[in-house]
Design a protein around this motif. Sequence first.
Motif, PDB file in Angstrom:
ATOM      1  N   VAL A   1       1.030  -1.254   0.073  1.00 22.60           N
ATOM      2  CA  VAL A   1      -0.050   0.102   0.072  1.00 22.60           C
ATOM      3  C   VAL A   1       0.800   1.176  -0.125  1.00 22.60           C
ATOM      4  O   VAL A   1       0.474   2.231  -0.751  1.00 22.60           O
ATOM      5  N   VAL A   2       1.846   1.183   0.948  1.00 21.15           N
ATOM      6  CA  VAL A   2       2.724   2.598   0.920  1.00 21.15           C
ATOM      7  C   VAL A   2       3.602   2.599  -0.334  1.00 21.15           C
ATOM      8  O   VAL A   2       3.739   3.715  -0.792  1.00 21.15           O
ATOM      9  N   ALA A   3       3.996   1.481  -0.614  1.00 20.24           N
ATOM     10  CA  ALA A   3       4.837   1.522  -1.943  1.00 20.24           C
ATOM     11  C   ALA A   3       3.975   2.109  -3.071  1.00 20.24           C
ATOM     12  O   ALA A   3       4.408   2.897  -4.109  1.00 20.24           O
ATOM     13  N   LEU A   4       2.844   1.596  -3.328  1.00 24.06           N
ATOM     14  CA  LEU A   4       1.737   1.897  -4.414  1.00 24.06           C
ATOM     15  C   LEU A   4       1.574   3.640  -4.177  1.00 24.06           C
ATOM     16  O   LEU A   4       1.487   4.285  -5.481  1.00 24.06           O
ATOM     17  N   LEU A   5       1.304   4.029  -3.059  1.00 21.97           N
ATOM     18  CA  LEU A   5       0.903   5.545  -2.730  1.00 21.97           C
ATOM     19  C   LEU A   5       2.231   6.423  -3.183  1.00 21.97           C
ATOM     20  O   LEU A   5       2.264   7.215  -3.749  1.00 21.97           O
ATOM     21  N   GLY A   6       3.373   5.813  -2.724  1.00 19.58           N
ATOM     22  CA  GLY A   6       4.495   6.558  -3.165  1.00 19.58           C
ATOM     23  C   GLY A   6       4.568   6.647  -4.668  1.00 19.58           C
ATOM     24  O   GLY A   6       5.351   7.513  -5.042  1.00 19.58           O
ATOM     25  N   VAL A   7       4.597   5.534  -5.309  1.00 19.07           N
ATOM     26  CA  VAL A   7       4.696   5.556  -6.913  1.00 19.07           C
ATOM     27  C   VAL A   7       3.569   6.629  -7.453  1.00 19.07           C
ATOM     28  O   VAL A   7       4.106   7.380  -8.340  1.00 19.07           O
ATOM     29  N   ILE A   8       2.459   6.602  -7.054  1.00 16.68           N
ATOM     30  CA  ILE A   8       1.487   7.365  -7.471  1.00 16.68           C
ATOM     31  C   ILE A   8       1.596   8.865  -7.189  1.00 16.68           C
ATOM     32  O   ILE A   8       1.676   9.819  -7.932  1.00 16.68           O
TER      33      ILE A   8
ATOM     34  N   LEU B   1     -12.038  -0.636 -15.970  1.00 16.15           N
ATOM     35  CA  LEU B   1     -10.763  -0.186 -15.061  1.00 16.15           C
ATOM     36  C   LEU B   1     -11.267   0.045 -13.685  1.00 16.15           C
ATOM     37  O   LEU B   1     -10.493  -0.102 -12.806  1.00 16.15           O
ATOM     38  N   ASP B   2     -12.524   0.485 -13.433  1.00 14.08           N
ATOM     39  CA  ASP B   2     -13.106   0.861 -12.134  1.00 14.08           C
ATOM     40  C   ASP B   2     -13.083  -0.482 -11.357  1.00 14.08           C
ATOM     41  O   ASP B   2     -12.607  -0.747 -10.089  1.00 14.08           O
ATOM     42  N   LEU B   3     -13.474  -1.394 -11.629  1.00 14.47           N
ATOM     43  CA  LEU B   3     -13.600  -2.835 -11.376  1.00 14.47           C
ATOM     44  C   LEU B   3     -12.237  -3.431 -10.904  1.00 14.47           C
ATOM     45  O   LEU B   3     -11.896  -4.082  -9.945  1.00 14.47           O
ATOM     46  N   ALA B   4     -11.512  -3.406 -11.851  1.00 15.16           N
ATOM     47  CA  ALA B   4      -9.966  -3.754 -11.561  1.00 15.16           C
ATOM     48  C   ALA B   4      -9.279  -2.971 -10.407  1.00 15.16           C
ATOM     49  O   ALA B   4      -8.692  -3.645  -9.599  1.00 15.16           O
TER      50      ALA B   4
ATOM     51  N   VAL C   1      -8.098  -4.688  -6.928  1.00 14.53           N
ATOM     52  CA  VAL C   1      -6.604  -4.730  -6.217  1.00 14.53           C
ATOM     53  C   VAL C   1      -6.578  -3.901  -4.941  1.00 14.53           C
ATOM     54  O   VAL C   1      -5.977  -4.380  -4.126  1.00 14.53           O
ATOM     55  N   MET C   2      -7.486  -2.953  -4.832  1.00 15.01           N
ATOM     56  CA  MET C   2      -7.272  -2.167  -3.498  1.00 15.01           C
ATOM     57  C   MET C   2      -8.164  -3.281  -2.231  1.00 15.01           C
ATOM     58  O   MET C   2      -7.674  -3.044  -1.257  1.00 15.01           O
ATOM     59  N   LEU C   3      -8.952  -3.712  -2.869  1.00 14.84           N
ATOM     60  CA  LEU C   3      -9.742  -4.735  -1.848  1.00 14.84           C
ATOM     61  C   LEU C   3      -8.696  -5.830  -1.429  1.00 14.84           C
ATOM     62  O   LEU C   3      -8.554  -6.280  -0.199  1.00 14.84           O
ATOM     63  N   ALA C   4      -8.059  -6.315  -2.357  1.00 15.75           N
ATOM     64  CA  ALA C   4      -7.009  -7.534  -1.786  1.00 15.75           C
ATOM     65  C   ALA C   4      -5.746  -6.953  -1.121  1.00 15.75           C
ATOM     66  O   ALA C   4      -5.220  -7.575  -0.386  1.00 15.75           O
ATOM     67  N   LEU C   5      -5.666  -5.517  -1.097  1.00 15.56           N
ATOM     68  CA  LEU C   5      -4.638  -4.855  -0.167  1.00 15.56           C
ATOM     69  C   LEU C   5      -5.182  -4.549   1.231  1.00 15.56           C
ATOM     70  O   LEU C   5      -4.522  -4.081   1.794  1.00 15.56           O
ATOM     71  N   ARG C   6      -6.323  -4.741   1.342  1.00 12.49           N
ATOM     72  CA  ARG C   6      -6.679  -4.295   2.722  1.00 12.49           C
ATOM     73  C   ARG C   6      -6.129  -5.042   3.853  1.00 12.49           C
ATOM     74  O   ARG C   6      -6.070  -6.221   3.790  1.00 12.49           O
ATOM     75  N   ASN C   7      -5.593  -4.151   4.723  1.00 12.28           N
ATOM     76  CA  ASN C   7      -4.971  -4.799   5.994  1.00 12.28           C
ATOM     77  C   ASN C   7      -5.291  -3.940   7.265  1.00 12.28           C
ATOM     78  O   ASN C   7      -5.397  -2.978   7.027  1.00 12.28           O
ATOM     79  N   PRO C   8      -5.275  -4.674   8.435  1.00 17.32           N
ATOM     80  CA  PRO C   8      -5.689  -3.826   9.664  1.00 17.32           C
ATOM     81  C   PRO C   8      -4.845  -2.606   9.785  1.00 17.32           C
ATOM     82  O   PRO C   8      -5.034  -1.606  10.062  1.00 17.32           O
ATOM     83  N   LEU C   9      -3.245  -2.913   9.467  1.00 14.79           N
ATOM     84  CA  LEU C   9      -2.356  -1.760   9.981  1.00 14.79           C
ATOM     85  C   LEU C   9      -2.541  -0.711   9.038  1.00 14.79           C
ATOM     86  O   LEU C   9      -2.250   0.539   9.349  1.00 14.79           O
ATOM     87  N   ALA C  10      -2.873  -0.938   7.737  1.00 12.59           N
ATOM     88  CA  ALA C  10      -3.028   0.203   6.604  1.00 12.59           C
ATOM     89  C   ALA C  10      -4.517   0.730   6.955  1.00 12.59           C
ATOM     90  O   ALA C  10      -4.666   2.082   6.372  1.00 12.59           O
ATOM     91  N   ASP C  11      -5.680   0.200   7.426  1.00 14.62           N
ATOM     92  CA  ASP C  11      -6.880   0.542   7.387  1.00 14.62           C
ATOM     93  C   ASP C  11      -7.010   1.850   8.092  1.00 14.62           C
ATOM     94  O   ASP C  11      -7.559   2.853   7.803  1.00 14.62           O
ATOM     95  N   TYR C  12      -6.324   1.888   9.367  1.00 13.68           N
ATOM     96  CA  TYR C  12      -6.193   3.057  10.195  1.00 13.68           C
ATOM     97  C   TYR C  12      -5.885   4.370   9.714  1.00 13.68           C
ATOM     98  O   TYR C  12      -6.322   5.403   9.681  1.00 13.68           O
TER      99      TYR C  12
END
Length: 671
Positions: free
Chosen positions: A183-190, A274-277, A281-292
């Motif tokens: 999640v952090v890496a993807l946000l950094g790239v964007i 593209l919306d669904l894709a 991807v974001m749903l697969a990245l969900r995790n408790p430490l990133a949710d907060y």
Amino acid sequence: MNSSWIDATLAWIASHPLLAGAVIFAIAFSDAVIVLGAIVPALPLMIAVGVLIGLDQISGPYAVACATLGAFAGDGLSYWVGRRWGDRMRGFWPFSRYPQLLDRGEVMFRRNAFKSILVARYVGAIRPFVPAIAGMANMPFARYAKASTIACLSWAVLFLLPGWMLGQAYDAVAAVAGRLFLVVALLGVILGLVWAIVLYSYRWWAARVDIWLARLLGWSQRHPWLGRYSVAVFDPHRRESVPLAVLALMLLLLGWGWFALLMAVMAHGEPLALDLAVHQVMLALRNPLADYPMAALASLGDWQVLLPAIGVGMGYLLWRRRWMAAAHWLAALAFGLALTKLLGATMHVVRPPAASSGFGFPSVSVTMATITFGFFAVLIARELPGRTRVWPYLLSGAVVTIIGFARLYLGAHWLSDVIGGMLFGIFWLLVLGIAYRRRFNRSFWVKPAAWLFYGSFLLAAFWYAPRDIATKLAKFEPAPEALHELDARQWWIQAWRELPARRNEFDDDQRWPLDVQVAGPLAPLQQQLESQGWHLQAQAGWEQALLMLDVKTAARDVPVLPATLDTHVESLLMLRPGDQPGEMYALRLWPAPARLQPGNTPLWLGSAQTLHFQRYFRLFGLWLPLRGVDPALHALKQALGPLPRRDDLHPETDMQMLLIRSDTVTAGAAP
């Protein structure tokens, strides 16, 4: 996630260590060669090599030696090129077209030749050019070689070290970060992509807009039909006429682009592919430490955060009697809010499954954040000197990107909602912003306005964003999957095989076997285990996770970090001290995508693990599951008491499976 390609890569490296060294040599060599070094992305490649060193796939000293030799050879070639052609290089492409490539390195070289060779090794913009400049200056080779050797050796060690440490602590990173790292890496790239787009598009537009406007004005006055009205329409004494005409053209072009997206969303009748894709991807990245943190970042676009900054900034403009600036900003905000609310009320767009009521096309939060920060950037950028004018736009792009990414991660919007909000916000602030910039030339002091606006935003963000995170997350809880029904008797006999056998994760090491299935409520199972010395651990958040960094914290006080199964955190986490020092038995249970009939009995999937406490670099410690045969399953069986249970062998994993009935505490055969 299938990682067979990773396994194949590691196997190839292990089988061909000499060729791996040649690859490292080629990376370092290419990074040092003049011109070519400005293109080769050495840092990520060297970090990747360092990871392989940490995973014991490549010898560390051998990799450092190859990287050092490659860098020294590349620098030597650049030195020879500079010495061979000298100042004639300035007539060759690309230096004839971009003389600054040599000029920047030459300025540093003139200050201190020896030191410049050392420093240039770590500055990507001048690294491949300074050795050539040393050759052009006829620096003695012996003196050059001494500096180059020191620089190349230190560069090889420092560029390999981050990946080396990461590889050694791979298990720790996978356990602590896992999807959080992605999640952090993807946000950094964007963020990096948005930064580049804003920076270079601003420079491109600033260099051309005046020329285009002058040409458009000259053409319109020469046109036989438009010439009749050019004096009246483009009267230089009426300064608002040209900006309004240009704004009309921009509104037509930019509005057409936004309207095309709007029509595509409406006409499609369902989410775009593209919306669904992106949503999946974001749903697969969900995790408790990133949710907060993502829930906190998503709230940066709420009115509780934006309104104080707007109020303070508007108040300063009114106090300084900048009536037109305040009026234009207010008009931008009012029209943007009105149109987004109108579209949300009148246009039906299929929303993401996790979105609560109030979300739609375009995103209100993204739109208002774009207008708020974008128009303030328009106000203050004109007062800044030279290239510093771009930083308010860069900051605006970063804030809007963070808000949009967080809302995509939480499933509040489709990608088209976020992009639509950004486009509409940009279009509208361009209309009013350029009108204001072209018509009103009164300047004001930037620093107080910037400090008040951005300071108010940060204070409101720090006050509001961390509050009621659980309530905010409840709005974005992923929709439950459709549960399929299983016959209770058939489940007990063989239908349990239809349920997932492993945890679905990106990394094979995290794809733990799901070797426990429980039918019934969790309370009886929890009570039984507690009576046998097990204890319940609540979900560990960031505050508890920070105990890992306290070297004085005993292993028993360090929490076991949460884990997810299909975006769901454990519904039950039971722990018991192990039979060996530094060990702990754990039982994790997640909701299964099925119910037992008759009775609509809940079903749970779980993993019994033996955890081992390990410290990394004497900085942090954590509990990691052991691989292979797990004694925790045997300890769990002994603690079940009267609860009905049955052992079997899973045909997919060839591992022991434990089936438990907790809907009855009466000993005996299960149905």
